[in-house]
Design a protein around this motif. Structure first.
Motif, short mmCIF file in Angstrom:
data_model
loop_
_atom_site.label_atom_id
_atom_site.label_comp_id
_atom_site.label_asym_id
_atom_site.label_seq_id
_atom_site.Cartn_x
_atom_site.Cartn_y
_atom_site.Cartn_z
N ASP A 137 0.81 -1.21 0.00
CA ASP A 137 0.00 0.00 0.00
C ASP A 137 0.84 1.26 0.00
N ASP A 138 2.14 1.15 0.29
CA ASP A 138 2.93 2.36 0.44
C ASP A 138 4.11 2.44 -0.50
N ALA A 139 4.13 1.58 -1.52
CA ALA A 139 5.23 1.65 -2.48
C ALA A 139 4.76 1.16 -3.83
N PRO A 140 5.18 1.83 -4.92
CA PRO A 140 4.79 1.39 -6.25
C PRO A 140 5.45 0.06 -6.60
N VAL A 141 4.76 -0.72 -7.42
CA VAL A 141 5.33 -1.98 -7.88
C VAL A 141 5.95 -1.76 -9.25
N ALA A 142 6.66 -2.78 -9.72
CA ALA A 142 7.39 -2.63 -10.97
C ALA A 142 6.45 -2.43 -12.15
N ASP A 143 6.90 -1.65 -13.13
CA ASP A 143 6.12 -1.38 -14.34
C ASP A 143 6.35 -2.51 -15.34
N ASP A 144 5.28 -2.94 -15.99
CA ASP A 144 5.34 -4.05 -16.93
C ASP A 144 5.26 -3.58 -18.37
N ARG A 145 5.57 -2.33 -18.66
CA ARG A 145 5.46 -1.80 -20.02
C ARG A 145 6.59 -2.25 -20.92
N ASP A 154 -4.25 -2.96 -14.89
CA ASP A 154 -4.07 -4.22 -15.60
C ASP A 154 -4.88 -4.17 -16.89
N VAL A 155 -4.19 -4.09 -18.02
CA VAL A 155 -4.87 -3.97 -19.31
C VAL A 155 -5.60 -5.26 -19.65
N ARG A 156 -4.97 -6.39 -19.40
CA ARG A 156 -5.58 -7.66 -19.75
C ARG A 156 -6.87 -7.90 -18.96
N GLU A 157 -6.81 -7.63 -17.66
CA GLU A 157 -7.96 -7.88 -16.79
C GLU A 157 -8.92 -6.71 -16.73
N GLU A 158 -8.52 -5.55 -17.27
CA GLU A 158 -9.34 -4.34 -17.27
C GLU A 158 -9.70 -3.92 -15.83
N THR A 159 -8.68 -3.80 -15.01
CA THR A 159 -8.87 -3.44 -13.61
C THR A 159 -7.82 -2.42 -13.19
N VAL A 160 -8.11 -1.74 -12.08
CA VAL A 160 -7.12 -0.94 -11.38
C VAL A 160 -7.07 -1.43 -9.95
N GLN A 161 -5.86 -1.66 -9.45
CA GLN A 161 -5.67 -2.19 -8.11
C GLN A 161 -4.92 -1.16 -7.26
N TYR A 162 -5.44 -0.94 -6.05
CA TYR A 162 -4.79 -0.05 -5.10
C TYR A 162 -5.40 -0.28 -3.73
N ASP A 163 -4.64 0.03 -2.71
CA ASP A 163 -5.13 -0.06 -1.33
C ASP A 163 -5.73 -1.44 -1.03
N GLY A 164 -5.17 -2.49 -1.62
CA GLY A 164 -5.64 -3.84 -1.35
C GLY A 164 -6.95 -4.22 -2.01
N LYS A 165 -7.45 -3.41 -2.94
CA LYS A 165 -8.70 -3.76 -3.61
C LYS A 165 -8.54 -3.68 -5.11
N THR A 166 -9.45 -4.33 -5.80
CA THR A 166 -9.45 -4.37 -7.26
C THR A 166 -10.75 -3.78 -7.78
N VAL A 167 -10.64 -2.80 -8.66
CA VAL A 167 -11.80 -2.13 -9.23
C VAL A 167 -11.88 -2.49 -10.71
N GLU A 168 -13.03 -2.97 -11.15
CA GLU A 168 -13.21 -3.34 -12.54
C GLU A 168 -13.58 -2.11 -13.38
N GLY A 169 -13.08 -2.11 -14.61
CA GLY A 169 -13.38 -1.03 -15.53
C GLY A 169 -13.47 -1.56 -16.94
N GLU A 170 -13.24 -0.69 -17.90
CA GLU A 170 -13.33 -1.10 -19.31
C GLU A 170 -12.25 -0.42 -20.12
N VAL A 171 -11.48 -1.23 -20.85
CA VAL A 171 -10.54 -0.76 -21.85
C VAL A 171 -11.16 -1.06 -23.21
N PRO A 172 -11.24 -0.10 -24.12
CA PRO A 172 -11.84 -0.38 -25.43
C PRO A 172 -11.18 -1.59 -26.09
N ASP A 173 -11.98 -2.39 -26.79
CA ASP A 173 -11.47 -3.62 -27.37
C ASP A 173 -10.27 -3.38 -28.29
N ALA A 174 -10.36 -2.36 -29.14
CA ALA A 174 -9.27 -2.09 -30.09
C ALA A 174 -8.00 -1.71 -29.35
#
Length: 216
Positions: A3-11, A161-181
């Motif tokens: 919760d208090d440090a960024p994780v590694a970037d997967d780009r 997470d582009v594959r899962e279409e989620t944003v994770q922070y503070d120990g929780k996962t929030v679902e969203g939408e990335v356009p298919d293209a």
């Protein structure tokens, strides 16, 4: 995820065979909140900077006027306060207005690698895809909660997470939408069409030469 440090970037995944473009499966780091609906491209990148010959200095011009007071001194705008962040948290209809690609260019060169918000202008979103910037649309309450979280804990880790279409922070996962293209282009490493074409010039030339309506 801590919760208090960024994780590694997967780009920086290896480019897919036949391309020079990395696949982007997730973006991890810290956030910067930009509050307000209908933030247009002229606010993001003022029109007077469009005459620049290259995009090289566009990061300096991102939100140029909003980041300064009447005397031109840097103020407490989020882009001044959250230096080093790479996940932008916004609200509704972000990137509306003119279709200038300078707006996402400025954000990218400032350091933005992903944007989480309620909704995005279609052309702005497509321009983001061409730069490898992931955009994730979430509900209003989720967007505001993320902005509140970033303001309260600016150094906390966030992962899109582009594959899962989620944003994770503070120990929780929030679902969203990335356009298919966009999702397909990022995951397959084909978002930079210019680079893909340059890597496959021989194939492109062969197709061109095979067409009956092209000149020799």
């Amino acid at each position: 995820m801590s919760d208090d440090a960024p994780v590694a970037d997967d780009r920086s995944d290896e480019p897919r065979e036949g391309t020079a473009v990395p696949a982007i499966r997730r973006v991890a780091g810290t956030g910067v909140p930009i509050r307000g609906d209908d933030i247009d491209t002229d606010q993001i990148l003022p029109a007077r900077f469009l005459k620049a010959v290259t995009f090289d200095d566009m990061g300096e011009y991102a939100f140029y006027d909003q980041r300064r007071d009447d005397e031109g001194t840097l103020n407490d705008h989020p882009l001044n306060e959250f230096q080093g962040a790479n996940v932008l948290a916004v609200n509704d209809n972000f990137g509306c207005g003119s279709s200038r690609e300078h707006a996402p260019q400025g954000l990218m060169r400032w350091g933005v690698e992903a944007i989480v918000g309620e909704s995005f202008a279609e052309i702005f979103q497509d321009n983001c895809k061409s730069l490898g910037i992931a955009t994730l649309a979430v509900d209003h309450e989720d967007a505001v909660d993320l902005q509140d979280f970033i303001e309260a804990t600016p150094d906390a880790g966030i992962e899109v997470d582009v594959r899962e279409e989620t944003v994770q922070y503070d120990g929780k996962t929030v679902e969203g939408e990335v356009p298919d293209a966009m999702r397909e282009a990022l995951l397959e490493g084909i978002w930079d069409t210019t680079a893909v074409m340059r890597t496959n010039l021989d194939r492109a030339k062969a197709v061109n030469d095979s067409l009956p309506y092209t000149d020799d």
